[in-house]
Design a protein around this motif. Structure first.
Motif, PDB file in Angstrom:
ATOM      1  N   PRO A   1       0.838  -1.196   0.000  1.00 45.92           N
ATOM      2  CA  PRO A   1       0.000   0.000   0.000  1.00 45.92           C
ATOM      3  C   PRO A   1       0.872   1.245   0.000  1.00 45.92           C
ATOM      4  CG  PRO A   1      -0.033  -1.088   2.146  1.00 45.92           C
ATOM      5  CD  PRO A   1       0.753  -1.949   1.228  1.00 45.92           C
TER       6      PRO A   1
ATOM      7  N   GLU B   1      -1.044   6.219   2.658  1.00 42.68           N
ATOM      8  CA  GLU B   1      -2.258   5.470   3.019  1.00 42.68           C
ATOM      9  C   GLU B   1      -2.015   4.656   4.288  1.00 42.68           C
ATOM     10  OE1 GLU B   1      -4.281   2.357   0.382  1.00 42.68           O
ATOM     11  OE2 GLU B   1      -4.300   4.204  -0.810  1.00 42.68           O
TER      12      GLU B   1
ATOM     13  N   GLY C   1      -3.989   5.131   7.686  1.00 43.31           N
ATOM     14  CA  GLY C   1      -4.711   3.922   8.105  1.00 43.31           C
ATOM     15  C   GLY C   1      -4.488   3.567   9.567  1.00 43.31           C
TER      16      GLY C   1
END
Ligand code: ASP
Length: 432
Positions: free
Chosen positions: A134, A138, A142
């Motif tokens: 990822p 992000e 997250g």
């Protein structure tokens, strides 16, 4: 009559045995029974025996969310100074990332020296799907939970850590008004640690069942063709533990590596058989605070974080496996490829979940980073459980080593307890 008193004696000496010895005996007996069942064509029975192991793992997993949250809140409230907390955080991250990159390098060197893939010649047909890393941004966003209750329900440890740190900080900042909450969390922590002791007392039975199942379902002959890669991973884990962790404990913390390894036997065996560093967390927590004298203010921060992001064993395995796949498919790796593998495996291991087989999923990311065929993942999958046992053990022992180093540098360790093996006798969780 004689038989009866003999079995009574065996039972008595079993119940009086220290927990780590019980676990070690269970490991050997499970291995022997598993091999026997496999050789006599009774491997199917091991599926039933495995249920006991599954029950044990379910019980320790049950503890992870409350244990991480409550112990971290207590850890934060016991380190009221914000600067000190930041210092511990930075030391922990430097240790975790540095040792992980070193582990991949050991994996690459062993892969090159032992050539596990040399005799295997394979041709790629490109069917296995790659897992993408990822994007970094992000990943960071997250970590912030939009709903802490659902983070707890999903068992998202990083989000729980984030919320617990802020929650603990807020308790400190609220001062006298938050005193009852602080006392409540201290009391809750004592209860959860007791709960962990009760569950961990069943470790020998869980370990026995899981070991029987692994040995029973693989058998000896299935392991021989892929023996070299198994050897490379096990040898690499051993070298990393002894040289890197043992060396750091001796040179930086100036403590006995022997005592360190003796103190981590329980989590080492539980992680070896459960192949889950997140699941082993309650055992790791108990061993470092009780056997090694680390104050829970440090352990409650470094261990949950380590179980989530510090995976030296996984990184080492990804290094060895990448070289194996390159050799098996006849791909020549350049110097730049090796550096890419070190970076990719370090990042992949951070993103690996501390659950069985987590590293295998992330392996595709490492192979893709240097254009290696993903069929390699499928070949490794066949023996992954065996490799997972070694790498998870190294992951967990690495968390313990970091915890001891950080605690020593902060003066948050009871050196007498660390040096005194009799303290370990008291860690029998009163199961006798
Ligand atoms: N099973 C490992 C762990 O829990 C992760 C992996 O598969 O490498 O630490």
């Amino acid at each position: 009559m004689v038989m009866q008193s003999k079995s009574a004696n065996i039972f008595l000496s079993w119940t009086r045995m220290l927990l780590w010895k019980q676990i070690a005996v269970a490991l050997v007996l499970g291995l022997a029974l598993g091999v026997l069942l496999n050789m006599t064509g009774n491997a199917a029975v091991t599926g039933t025996i495995k249920l006991v192991g599954d029950a044990f793992i379910a019980a320790i997993k049950m503890l992870v969310v409350p244990l991480v949250f409550v112990s971290l809140v207590c850890g934060m409230t016991s380190i009221a100074e914000i600067g000190r907390m930041g210092r511990i955080g930075i030391k922990t991250l430097v240790f975790y990332l540095g040792t992980t990159a070193f582990a991949v390098a050991i994996g690459l060197v062993l892969g090159i020296l032992l050539e596990p893939g040399a005799g295997v010649s394979l041709v790629a047909d490109g069917k296995v799907e790659a897992k993408q890393a990822p994007p970094f941004g992000e990943l960071i966003v997250g970590i912030i939970p939009t709903n802490p209750v659902s983070s707890a329900a999903d068992g998202n440890v990083l989000q729980i850590i984030f919320f617990a740190i802020l929650f603990g900080l807020a308790i400190n900042l609220a001062g006298a008004a938050a005193k009852p909450i602080r006392a409540f969390f201290d009391a809750l922590n004592a209860v959860i640690m007791k709960l962990a002791e009760i569950v961990v007392a069943f470790a020998p039975y869980g370990v026995f069942a899981l070991m029987t199942w692994v040995a029973g379902s693989y058998g000896v002959e299935m392991l021989l063709p892929l023996g070299l890669i198994i050897l490379a991973v096990y040898l690499g884990c051993l070298i990393h533990a002894v040289v890197v962790y043992g060396g750091l404990i001796a040179c930086m913390a100036r403590l006995s590596p022997f005592r360190f390894f003796q103190g981590v036997i329980e989590p080492a065996i539980v992680s070896f058989t459960s192949t889950s560093s997140a699941g082993t967390l309650p055992v790791t927590m108990a061993a470092t605070t009780r056997n090694l004298g680390v104050k829970s203010s440090v352990a409650s921060f470094t261990l949950p974080l380590g179980a989530t992001i510090n995976m030296d064993g996984t990184a080492l395995y990804q290094g060895v496996t990448a070289v194996f796949v390159a050799q098996a498919f006849g791909v020549t790796l350049s110097g730049a490829d090796y550096s890419t593998i070190v970076a990719a495996a370090t990042l992949a291991s951070i993103g690996t979940a501390g659950v069985p087989g987590g590293g295998l999923i992330m392996l595709s990311m490492v192979l893709t980073s240097v254009g290696l065929p993903l069929e390699g993942v499928a070949i490794i999958a066949g023996i992954d459980r065996i490799l997972d046992m070694a790498r998870t053990t190294l992951n967990v022992v690495g968390d313990c080593a970091c915890t001891v180093l950080v605690a020593t540098s902060e003066g948050e360790i009871d050196i007498d307890a660390f040096n005194n093996p009799s303290v370990m006798a008291a860690s029998k969780f009163e199961n006798g």
